[in-house]
Design a protein around this motif. Structure first.
Motif, PDB file in Angstrom:
ATOM      1  N   ARG A 118      -5.581  -2.517  -0.759  1.00  0.00           N
ATOM      2  CA  ARG A 118      -5.766  -2.774   0.667  1.00  0.00           C
ATOM      3  C   ARG A 118      -6.295  -1.517   1.329  1.00  0.00           C
ATOM      4  O   ARG A 118      -5.643  -0.474   1.304  1.00  0.00           O
ATOM      5  CB  ARG A 118      -4.427  -3.199   1.273  1.00  0.00           C
ATOM      6  N   ASN A 119      -7.493  -1.591   1.906  1.00  0.00           N
ATOM      7  CA  ASN A 119      -8.118  -0.429   2.547  1.00  0.00           C
ATOM      8  C   ASN A 119      -7.719  -0.289   4.006  1.00  0.00           C
ATOM      9  O   ASN A 119      -7.506   0.800   4.487  1.00  0.00           O
ATOM     10  CB  ASN A 119      -9.646  -0.517   2.469  1.00  0.00           C
ATOM     11  N   THR A 141       8.796   1.983  -6.089  1.00  0.00           N
ATOM     12  CA  THR A 141       8.481   0.997  -5.060  1.00  0.00           C
ATOM     13  C   THR A 141       7.666  -0.138  -5.665  1.00  0.00           C
ATOM     14  O   THR A 141       7.077  -0.003  -6.740  1.00  0.00           O
ATOM     15  CB  THR A 141       7.661   1.617  -3.910  1.00  0.00           C
ATOM     16  N   GLU A 142       7.632  -1.220  -4.944  1.00  0.00           N
ATOM     17  CA  GLU A 142       6.847  -2.388  -5.343  1.00  0.00           C
ATOM     18  C   GLU A 142       5.373  -2.020  -5.529  1.00  0.00           C
ATOM     19  O   GLU A 142       4.748  -2.406  -6.514  1.00  0.00           O
ATOM     20  CB  GLU A 142       7.003  -3.467  -4.270  1.00  0.00           C
ATOM     21  N   TYR A 143       4.809  -1.274  -4.597  1.00  0.00           N
ATOM     22  CA  TYR A 143       3.398  -0.902  -4.695  1.00  0.00           C
ATOM     23  C   TYR A 143       3.128  -0.061  -5.942  1.00  0.00           C
ATOM     24  O   TYR A 143       2.173  -0.323  -6.675  1.00  0.00           O
ATOM     25  CB  TYR A 143       2.941  -0.159  -3.441  1.00  0.00           C
ATOM     26  N   SER A 166       0.855  -1.187   0.000  1.00  0.00           N
ATOM     27  CA  SER A 166       0.000   0.000   0.000  1.00  0.00           C
ATOM     28  C   SER A 166       0.889   1.234   0.000  1.00  0.00           C
ATOM     29  O   SER A 166       2.110   1.133   0.098  1.00  0.00           O
ATOM     30  CB  SER A 166      -0.897   0.003   1.241  1.00  0.00           C
ATOM     31  N   TYR A 167       0.251   2.417  -0.047  1.00  0.00           N
ATOM     32  CA  TYR A 167       1.038   3.649   0.032  1.00  0.00           C
ATOM     33  C   TYR A 167       1.777   3.737   1.366  1.00  0.00           C
ATOM     34  O   TYR A 167       2.909   4.207   1.416  1.00  0.00           O
ATOM     35  CB  TYR A 167       0.140   4.885  -0.138  1.00  0.00           C
ATOM     36  N   LYS A 168       1.144   3.268   2.439  1.00  0.00           N
ATOM     37  CA  LYS A 168       1.775   3.319   3.764  1.00  0.00           C
ATOM     38  C   LYS A 168       2.865   2.275   3.920  1.00  0.00           C
ATOM     39  O   LYS A 168       3.804   2.454   4.677  1.00  0.00           O
ATOM     40  CB  LYS A 168       0.724   3.116   4.852  1.00  0.00           C
ATOM     41  N   ASP A 169       2.727   1.157   3.242  1.00  0.00           N
ATOM     42  CA  ASP A 169       3.679   0.043   3.299  1.00  0.00           C
ATOM     43  C   ASP A 169       4.048  -0.303   1.855  1.00  0.00           C
ATOM     44  O   ASP A 169       3.469  -1.200   1.271  1.00  0.00           O
ATOM     45  CB  ASP A 169       3.026  -1.149   4.003  1.00  0.00           C
TER      46      ASP A 169
END
Length: 175
Positions: free
Chosen positions: A53-54, A25-27, A11-14
């Motif tokens: 992922r929410n 990044t991977e995301y 996700s943006y956070k992870d």
């Protein structure tokens, strides 16, 4: 009409793995491949759905199941020691349909990317990736197209073509 849910890993956070020299990044990479699949073709008989992922990762299988998918692909990229290479696709050990999906995707990735064949690999519930592979109702695979930390190029078109071909083959064969 068959529904294929594609989940960009992380996700943006992870954001997952990072290739610092390429600044991606991977995301970001996996989200962009998913968006290409959504706009790249007219899927007359396939409903391709993007699911990010929410909330927490633990809630993701339920969120995906609420979309009533026939097939699920979670897109990831590996990272290791900045030297490892290759493609692999993970599936739930108890899912013969997941195994067949993984074999089809792995075959197409290896043909398109011309990287080492790390294989279609079964996963147990407690192993990395097991939560989503075992937690969804529809067959699910985790696609690890290549190692982001050791590549000098991002294989954009090749990954898109391999995924597009794989989705078409999975649906046409009624996996």
């Amino acid at each position: 009409m068959k529904r294929v849910v594609i989940v960009p890993g992380h996700s943006y956070k992870d954001p997952g793995a990072v290739n610092e020299s390429l600044g991606i990044t991977e995301y970001e990479y996996c989200l962009n491949r998913t968006l290409e699949l959504l706009k790249g073709d007219t899927w007359d008989d396939i409903d391709v759905v993007l699911k990010t992922r929410n909330r927490s990762y633990s809630e993701l299988p339920g969120e995906i199941d609420s979309l009533s998918p026939d097939y699920i692909l979670e897109l990831h990229l590996n990272a290791a020691n900045k030297k490892a290479q290759g493609s692999e696709v993970l599936y739930c050990r108890a899912s013969s349909r997941g195994k067949r999906m993984a074999e089809i995707i792995q075959k197409n990735l290896v043909q398109r990317l011309n990287l080492a064949d790390r294989g279609a690999k079964s996963k147990e519930r407690k192993e990395a990736g097991g939560h989503i592979l075992w937690g969804t109702k529809a067959p699910c695979v985790i696609v690890e197209s290549f190692f982001l930390d050791s590549t000098r190029e991002l294989h954009r078109q090749e990954v898109y073509e391999a995924l597009r071909t794989s989705i078409r083959e999975i649906v046409d064969k009624g996996v």
